[in-house]
Design a protein around this motif. Structure first.
Motif, short mmCIF file in Angstrom:
data_model
loop_
_atom_site.label_atom_id
_atom_site.label_comp_id
_atom_site.label_asym_id
_atom_site.label_seq_id
_atom_site.Cartn_x
_atom_site.Cartn_y
_atom_site.Cartn_z
N ARG A 18 0.84 -1.39 -0.07
CA ARG A 18 0.13 -0.07 -0.15
C ARG A 18 0.92 1.27 0.04
O ARG A 18 0.61 2.13 -0.73
N GLU A 19 1.89 1.07 0.79
CA GLU A 19 2.55 2.38 1.03
C GLU A 19 3.40 2.76 -0.40
O GLU A 19 3.69 3.73 -0.86
N ASP A 20 3.93 1.61 -1.05
CA ASP A 20 4.65 1.49 -2.26
C ASP A 20 3.82 2.35 -3.30
O ASP A 20 4.20 3.21 -4.28
N TRP A 21 2.45 1.78 -3.55
CA TRP A 21 1.64 2.16 -4.21
C TRP A 21 1.31 3.68 -4.21
O TRP A 21 1.33 4.54 -5.19
N GLU A 22 1.24 4.00 -3.02
CA GLU A 22 0.90 5.43 -2.71
C GLU A 22 1.86 6.37 -2.93
O GLU A 22 1.93 7.48 -3.57
N GLU A 40 6.15 5.57 -14.24
CA GLU A 40 4.94 4.94 -14.62
C GLU A 40 3.58 5.26 -13.70
O GLU A 40 4.15 5.16 -12.42
N ALA A 41 2.54 5.56 -14.05
CA ALA A 41 1.60 5.31 -13.17
C ALA A 41 1.20 4.06 -12.63
O ALA A 41 1.25 2.91 -13.27
N PRO A 42 0.99 3.78 -11.36
CA PRO A 42 0.97 2.51 -10.68
C PRO A 42 -0.08 1.69 -11.06
O PRO A 42 -1.29 2.35 -11.24
N LYS A 43 -0.01 0.47 -11.29
CA LYS A 43 -1.32 -0.26 -11.72
C LYS A 43 -2.13 -0.29 -10.64
O LYS A 43 -1.58 -0.34 -9.45
#
Length: 640
Positions: free
Chosen positions: A254-258, A305-308
Motif C-alpha cells: 500500500r505504501e509503495d503504491w501511494e 509510470e502510473a501505478p497499476k
C-alpha cells in the motif's frame, strides 16, 4: 543463494502464465508466494520442483535457473501414495531407504579403505558420513516416533492400511514423509487444508524451526504471518519480493503504491508546467534556446509510470433475508451425532443475528453436526429444535462439485427459471461471473469458481440462517475478505465450520469447540478464546505441583504411610530422570567427540581406528535411543 530464477517465463500454448520472473531462495528463508487464484502460484512451485520448465525465448536476455550445488527439493504435491494397500509404517519407512542405503555404503567404504587406503576413498567416506548425519541417520527412529505423536497417531495406527485413514489423516501422513525426508527446499501448496487448528499450531512451530528453506503457497493469513520472513507477490504475471511477513507485505504494498502515485502525479505536473512554457515561447526567436532546454529537460527525465491498480476484483454481494426469524433460532440439547457410533454430544443455542464458528480436531463431528441439523443424518440421541420462520441456506463442498457441459448461466437459470436475463446476469455478476465467464461450462470451472457459484445459488434464495461447511476452501485471500464482509453485515444467523483462524476471528462472535474431551461452547470470539486457552494452559502448568502436594496433604491424615511411599517413589523417579538427562547429555557429547575424530586428518589412513570409532558411534546411538525411550516413559508416567 540456494536457488534463483532470472527473467523466467512459463507459457502454455499461446497463454503466458508467468513472465519476467525474478525469484530467489536463500538458505533457511521462509518464503510465501501470494496472489489471486489463477495468477500462477502453483505453476511457480512446479517450476521450482522441476515438474515444468522455463519457456524458451528468442532474445539476448539472460534467462536461466541457477542452483547452488544440487539442493534436494521436496514438494507436497509429489508425496502421493502409490497404493493404499500398504500400512502407515510401510509407507513412512520408504523415506528411510536412502538413509539405510547410506549406512550400507558407509560400511562398504570402511571395508574398501582397509583394502585400498586412498585419499579418494577417505574423502568419499567423510562426505557420505556428513550427509548421513545431516539427514538424521543417527536419529530417524526417534524422529519418527515424535512425528507420530505430534500428528495425533497412536502406536497401533502404524499397522493400519492407508485406505483406513481419513483425508485429513492421509494429509498428515504425507506431511510426515515429506518432513522426514528433510529436503533442502521444502515446497508446500496450501499445507493447512484439511488440518485441524491444533495441528496447524504445531506445524507453524516446526516450520519456524526448520533449518532449511521453505516456500509456501497459502491463503491462511495467520499461518503466513507466524512463519514467513519474505513474501513474493505474483500480479499481472510478474513477481515482486517484499521483506517481512504477510501483514508487512500488505502495508508495504500500500505504501509503495501511494508513493508511486504521488511521485507520478508530481512528475506529470512538472512535465505539464514545462510543456506550457514551451508552448508559450516556442515561436519567439529570443526564447528558442530556453524552449529547447525545457524540451531536453523533459526528454531526459526518468519517467515514472502510473501505478497499476491492485488486482482486487472480488464479489460484492449484499443480500437481506426474505423474512425475519424469531429471537431463538435453534436449540440443541444433548444432541448425539455420528454414523454407527457417537462422535460427540452437543448442546448450545443459536440466537437471531448470532455468528457461531465451529472449530476443533478432525473426525470429531463438526461437519456431521451440520448434516444432522439439515436432516441429512438422523441424530443418535438428544434433540434439536428450529425456531420460528427459519429459512436455511446450507453450503458444503460436495454441493460445489459441478460437472457437465451445461453453461454457468443456463445452470443458474434452470435453478431460477422465473428470473429475467438481467436479473440472472446481475446475480452471477455479484459473484464475479461477468461477461463471457457466464458461458463457461461447469466442468471448466476452478474450485474457487465452483464454490462461488454454489454460494450465489444459496444467497439468491435469501435465507435467514446460513449453515456453512468450510466455505472459504479454494478461495483466494481477496475472496475470503469479501465473504467475511458479507457475513459480518448479514442480518441473519450463521453457523459455520472453518479451519481458517483469521476467517473465524473476523466473523465469529461465539465458538463451538470440538475436543477429545467433549464439545464446549464459548460465548465470545476467537481472540478471547485464545486468551482463555493460554491462561488455562499456564494455570494448569503452574498448579500441577501444588495439586499433587495438596492431594498428598489430604491423604496424609488417613494414609500417611502410603503417601510417604508415594512421595519417596516420586523422589526416586525424579532422581532417575535427572540422572538420565545427565547420561543423555554425556552420550551426546561423546558422539560429538567421536564424529570429530572421524574428521581428524591424523586418523585418515588409520582404518582400524576408524572402524573402532564407527563401531563405538553405533553402540552409543543404540544406547542413546534406549536412554531417550526410558526418559520419555518416565516423563509421561510421572510428569516430574
Amino acid at each position: 543463494m540456494l536457488y534463483q530464477i532470472c527473467n523466467g517465463r512459463v507459457q502454455f500454448a499461446a497463454e503466458v502464465v508467468l513472465d519476467e520472473v525474478q525469484f530467489e531462495i536463500r538458505e533457511k528463508e521462509k518464503i510465501a508466494i501470494v496472489g489471486r487464484n489463477g495468477c500462477g502460484k502453483t505453476t511457480l512451485l512446479k517450476l521450482i520442483s522441476g515438474e515444468i520448465e522455463l519457456t524458451k525465448r528468442d532474445s539476448d536476455e539472460d534467462i536461466y535457473i541457477a542452483k547452488a550445488g544440487n539442493p534436494s527439493i521436496g514438494y507436497l504435491k509429489q508425496m502421493a501414495f502409490e497404493t493404499d494397500a500398504v500400512t502407515l509404517d510401510e509407507e513412512i519407512r520408504k523415506v528411510f531407504k536412502p538413509i539405510l542405503k547410506m549406512q550400507e555404503e558407509l560400511n562398504d567404504l570402511l571395508e574398501e579403505m582397509n583394502q585400498n587406503p586412498t585419499e579418494k576413498n577417505i574423502q568419499k567416506y567423510v562426505t557420505l558420513q556428513e550427509t548421513f548425519e545431516d539427514k538424521g541417520g543417527y536419529y530417524y527412529e526417534k524422529e519418527y516416533k515424535m512425528f507420530l505423536k505430534k500428528f495425533g497417531f497412536q502406536e497401533q495406527d502404524k499397522n493400519r492400511k492407508l485406505s483406513e485413514f481419513s483425508g485429513g489423516q492421509r494429509t498428515k501422513i504425507a506431511f510426515m514423509k515429506l518432513l522426514l525426508s528433510k529436503p533442502d527446499i521444502l515446497l508446500l501448496d496450501e499445507p493447512t487444508n484439511h488440518l485441524d487448528i491444533e495441528t496447524t499450531y504445531w506445524l507453524e512451530e516446526y516450520l519456524k524451526g526448520y533449518q532449511r528453506a521453505v516456500v509456501i503457497v497459502s491463503h491462511d493469513r495467520m499461518f503466513l504471518d507466524h512463519i514467513v520472513d519474505v513474501v513474493y507477490e505474483i500480479e499481472y504475471k510478474r513477481t515482486r519480493r517484499y521483506p517481512g511477513n504477510y501483514s508487512d507485505f500488505v502495508k508495504r504494498k500500500r505504501e509503495d503504491w501511494e508513493k508511486q502515485q504521488k511521485d507520478y502525479l508530481l512528475q506529470q505536473k512538472e512535465i505539464k508546467r514545462l510543456e506550457t512554457i514551451v508552448d508559450k515561447f516556442k515561436n519567439k526567436p529570443t526564447k528558442v534556446a530556453m524552449t529547447r532546454s525545457k524540451l531536453k529537460q523533459i526528454e531526459h527525465m526518468d519517467k515514472i509510470e502510473a501505478p497499476k491498480q491492485y488486482d482486487m476484483k472480488s464479489f460484492q454481494a449484499k443480500f437481506t433475508p426474505k423474512r425475519e426469524t424469531g429471537k431463538d433460532v435453534l436449540q440443541v440439547m444433548n444432541l448425539q451425532i455420528g454414523y454407527e457410533k457417537v462422535l460427540s454430544e452437543v448442546s448450545f443455542q443459536l440466537s437471531k443475528g448470532q455468528k457461531i464458528g465451529i472449530i476443533g480436531g478432525n473426525g470429531l463431528g463438526k461437519s456431521t453436526l451440520l448434516k444432522t441439523l439439515v436432516g441429512q443424518l438422523e441424530p443418535l440421541g438428544g434433540s434439536y429444535n428450529w425456531g420460528y420462520q427459519v429459512d436455511i441456506g446450507y453450503f458444503e463442498q460436495q454441493m460445489a462439485q459441478f460437472t457437465g457441459e451445461e453453461s454457468v448461466i443456463d445452470h443458474f437459470w434452470n435453478t431460477f427459471p422465473t428470473l429475467s436475463q438481467t436479473e440472472i446476469r446481475s446475480a452471477l455478476g455479484a459473484f464475479l461471473f461477468t461477461k463471457d465467464d457466464v458461458f463457461k461450462s461447469l466442468s471448466m470451472l476452478s474450485g474457487g469458481e465452483k464454490g462461488r457459484l454454489a454460494l450465489a445459488k444459496i444467497f439468491k434464495y435469501r435465507p435467514n440462517v446460513l449453515l456453512l461447511d468450510e466455505p472459504t476452501n479454494h478461495m483466494d485471500i481477496v475472496g475470503k475478505e469479501a465473504l467475511e464482509n458479507m457475513l459480518k453485515t448479514f442480518e441473519g444467523s450463521v453457523l459455520f465450520v472453518s479451519h481458517d483462524r483469521f476467517f473465524v476471528k473476523q466473523v465469529a462472535d461465539a465458538l463451538l469447540v470440538f475436543e477429545e474431551e467433549g464439545v464446549i461452547y464459548y460465548p465470545f470470539g476467537y481472540e478471547a478464546y485464545l486468551e482463555k486457552k493460554t491462561e488455562k494452559l499456564a494455570v494448569e502448568q503452574n498448579i500441577r505441583k501444588e495439586e499433587i502436594h495438596a492431594e498428598g496433604m489430604i491423604k496424609s491424615k488417613s494414609c500417611q504411610a502410603s503417601d510417604q511411599t508415594l512421595l519417596k517413589e516420586q523422589a526416586r523417579n525424579k532422581r532417575k530422570i535427572e540422572k538420565l538427562e545427565q547420561a543423555i547429555e554425556e552420550s551426546e557429547e561423546k558422539l560429538q567427540a567421536l564424529n570429530e575424530v572421524l574428521m581428524n586428518p591424523e586418523y585418515s589412513t588409520d582404518f582400524i581406528r576408524l572402524q573402532e570409532v564407527h563401531d563405538e558411534i553405533s553402540r552409543l546411538e543404540e544406547q542413546l535411543q534406549e536412554q531417550m525411550k526410558e526418559w520419555t516413559m518416565l516423563e509421561e508416567s510421572f510428569g516430574i
